[in-house]
Design a protein around this motif. Structure first.
Motif, PDB file in Angstrom:
ATOM      1  N   LEU A   8      -1.284   3.873 -12.642  1.00  0.00           N
ATOM      2  CA  LEU A   8      -1.666   2.656 -11.925  1.00  0.00           C
ATOM      3  C   LEU A   8      -1.137   1.410 -12.629  1.00  0.00           C
ATOM      4  CD1 LEU A   8      -5.343   3.507 -10.863  1.00  0.00           C
ATOM      5  CD2 LEU A   8      -3.258   3.736  -9.526  1.00  0.00           C
ATOM      6  N   SER A   9      -1.140   1.425 -13.957  1.00  0.00           N
ATOM      7  CA  SER A   9      -0.641   0.253 -14.688  1.00  0.00           C
ATOM      8  C   SER A   9       0.873   0.097 -14.510  1.00  0.00           C
ATOM      9  CB  SER A   9      -1.021   0.318 -16.158  1.00  0.00           C
ATOM     10  OG  SER A   9      -0.542   1.499 -16.740  1.00  0.00           O
ATOM     11  N   ASP A  10       1.616   1.209 -14.433  1.00  0.00           N
ATOM     12  CA  ASP A  10       3.061   1.129 -14.167  1.00  0.00           C
ATOM     13  C   ASP A  10       3.324   0.522 -12.793  1.00  0.00           C
ATOM     14  OD1 ASP A  10       3.558   2.348 -16.592  1.00  0.00           O
ATOM     15  OD2 ASP A  10       3.881   4.351 -15.720  1.00  0.00           O
ATOM     16  N   ILE A  11       2.547   0.950 -11.814  1.00  0.00           N
ATOM     17  CA  ILE A  11       2.717   0.439 -10.450  1.00  0.00           C
ATOM     18  C   ILE A  11       2.360  -1.041 -10.398  1.00  0.00           C
ATOM     19  CG2 ILE A  11       1.984   0.707  -8.044  1.00  0.00           C
ATOM     20  CD1 ILE A  11       1.331   3.671  -8.809  1.00  0.00           C
ATOM     21  N   ALA A  12       1.281  -1.410 -11.099  1.00  0.00           N
ATOM     22  CA  ALA A  12       0.865  -2.814 -11.117  1.00  0.00           C
ATOM     23  C   ALA A  12       1.969  -3.686 -11.719  1.00  0.00           C
ATOM     24  CB  ALA A  12      -0.430  -2.965 -11.910  1.00  0.00           C
ATOM     25  N   ALA A  13       2.594  -3.213 -12.787  1.00  0.00           N
ATOM     26  CA  ALA A  13       3.674  -3.978 -13.407  1.00  0.00           C
ATOM     27  C   ALA A  13       4.873  -4.068 -12.466  1.00  0.00           C
ATOM     28  CB  ALA A  13       4.085  -3.320 -14.725  1.00  0.00           C
TER      29      ALA A  13
ATOM     30  N   ALA B  32      -6.548  -3.113 -10.504  1.00  0.00           N
ATOM     31  CA  ALA B  32      -7.615  -2.932  -9.514  1.00  0.00           C
ATOM     32  C   ALA B  32      -7.054  -2.992  -8.100  1.00  0.00           C
ATOM     33  CB  ALA B  32      -8.701  -3.980  -9.710  1.00  0.00           C
ATOM     34  N   THR B  33      -6.117  -3.886  -7.869  1.00  0.00           N
ATOM     35  CA  THR B  33      -5.508  -3.999  -6.541  1.00  0.00           C
ATOM     36  C   THR B  33      -4.674  -2.746  -6.240  1.00  0.00           C
ATOM     37  OG1 THR B  33      -5.452  -6.398  -6.776  1.00  0.00           O
ATOM     38  CG2 THR B  33      -4.046  -5.446  -5.076  1.00  0.00           C
ATOM     39  N   VAL B  34      -3.948  -2.253  -7.233  1.00  0.00           N
ATOM     40  CA  VAL B  34      -3.181  -1.022  -7.047  1.00  0.00           C
ATOM     41  C   VAL B  34      -4.118   0.131  -6.707  1.00  0.00           C
ATOM     42  CG1 VAL B  34      -1.724   0.695  -8.193  1.00  0.00           C
ATOM     43  CG2 VAL B  34      -1.277  -1.728  -8.537  1.00  0.00           C
TER      44      VAL B  34
ATOM     45  N   THR C 260       0.845  -1.203   0.000  1.00  0.00           N
ATOM     46  CA  THR C 260       0.000   0.000   0.000  1.00  0.00           C
ATOM     47  C   THR C 260       0.875   1.246   0.000  1.00  0.00           C
ATOM     48  OG1 THR C 260      -1.735  -1.188   1.189  1.00  0.00           O
ATOM     49  CG2 THR C 260      -1.855   1.209   1.205  1.00  0.00           C
ATOM     50  N   ARG C 261       1.902   1.243   0.844  1.00  0.00           N
ATOM     51  CA  ARG C 261       2.799   2.394   0.929  1.00  0.00           C
ATOM     52  C   ARG C 261       3.543   2.623  -0.389  1.00  0.00           C
ATOM     53  NH1 ARG C 261       7.764   1.852   4.258  1.00  0.00           N
ATOM     54  NH2 ARG C 261       9.070   3.175   2.992  1.00  0.00           N
ATOM     55  N   ILE C 262       4.071   1.545  -0.972  1.00  0.00           N
ATOM     56  CA  ILE C 262       4.797   1.676  -2.242  1.00  0.00           C
ATOM     57  C   ILE C 262       3.867   2.195  -3.338  1.00  0.00           C
ATOM     58  CG2 ILE C 262       5.955   0.378  -4.080  1.00  0.00           C
ATOM     59  CD1 ILE C 262       7.129  -1.420  -1.860  1.00  0.00           C
ATOM     60  N   ALA C 263       2.656   1.631  -3.409  1.00  0.00           N
ATOM     61  CA  ALA C 263       1.698   2.055  -4.426  1.00  0.00           C
ATOM     62  C   ALA C 263       1.334   3.527  -4.246  1.00  0.00           C
ATOM     63  CB  ALA C 263       0.449   1.188  -4.370  1.00  0.00           C
ATOM     64  N   LEU C 264       1.086   3.921  -3.013  1.00  0.00           N
ATOM     65  CA  LEU C 264       0.712   5.309  -2.736  1.00  0.00           C
ATOM     66  C   LEU C 264       1.861   6.267  -3.061  1.00  0.00           C
ATOM     67  CD1 LEU C 264      -1.373   7.278  -1.570  1.00  0.00           C
ATOM     68  CD2 LEU C 264      -0.357   6.887   0.661  1.00  0.00           C
TER      69      LEU C 264
END
Length: 166
Positions: free
Chosen positions: A135-140, A147-149, A121-125
């Protein structure tokens, strides 16, 4: 028919055309209607001389034109007077020591709240809000779904907002 009645008939017959004429000059129908009303007051004096209706129409148009130009001059003058002062004449607002302490306290609180978040959560935020990643870059990067990101970012933002509000 009296001179006043003739003038009134000429005005009533020409009013829609006068409003359209003034609207083209001013670019505003509301202002044009005000101008035409003012023109009526100047056009209808009781002591006016007898003239032909053709002369009355041209006189009425001249009154409207002159009033419209007066309004435009006044608007330009008001616009010139309402210009903001140059930036160097306005005193700059330096933060007070209290502002600096409050901002530092808020930053420390945000830092603690970020540390309390789960790692993903912290990394994504942080990647989304501070790094500008999609969001797609973070998901990769994290190897999870978009959706989870999105859920991680939303959860992190809610926790930060509620932590700052309390």
């Amino acid at each position: 028919m009296t001179n006043m009645e003739v003038r009134h008939q000429v005005y009533v017959a020409q009013r829609p055309a006068l409003v359209a004429y003034a609207s083209r000059i001013l670019g505003s129908r509301d202002t044009a209607e005000d101008i035409v009303q003012d023109a009526f007051l100047r056009f209808m004096p009781a002591n006016a001389q007898e003239t032909s209706s053709g002369q009355l129409v041209s006189y009425l148009y001249r009154i409207v034109r002159n009033l419209a130009f007066d309004v435009m001059k006044r608007q330009k003058l008001e616009a010139r007077e309402s210009v903001d002062p140059p930036y160097w004449t306005v005193p700059s607002r330096h933060p007070t020591p209290e502002d600096i302490v409050a901002a530092s306290d808020e930053l420390r609180l945000i830092e603690r709240l970020l540390e309390d978040l789960p790692l993903e959560t912290r990394i994504a935020l942080e990647m989304h809000r501070f790094g500008g990643y999609t969001l797609s870059d973070i998901a990769a990067h994290l190897g999870i779904s978009v959706a989870t990101v999105h859920r991680h970012v939303r959860t992190g933002m809610v926790r930060l907002a509620s932590g700052l509000a309390s």
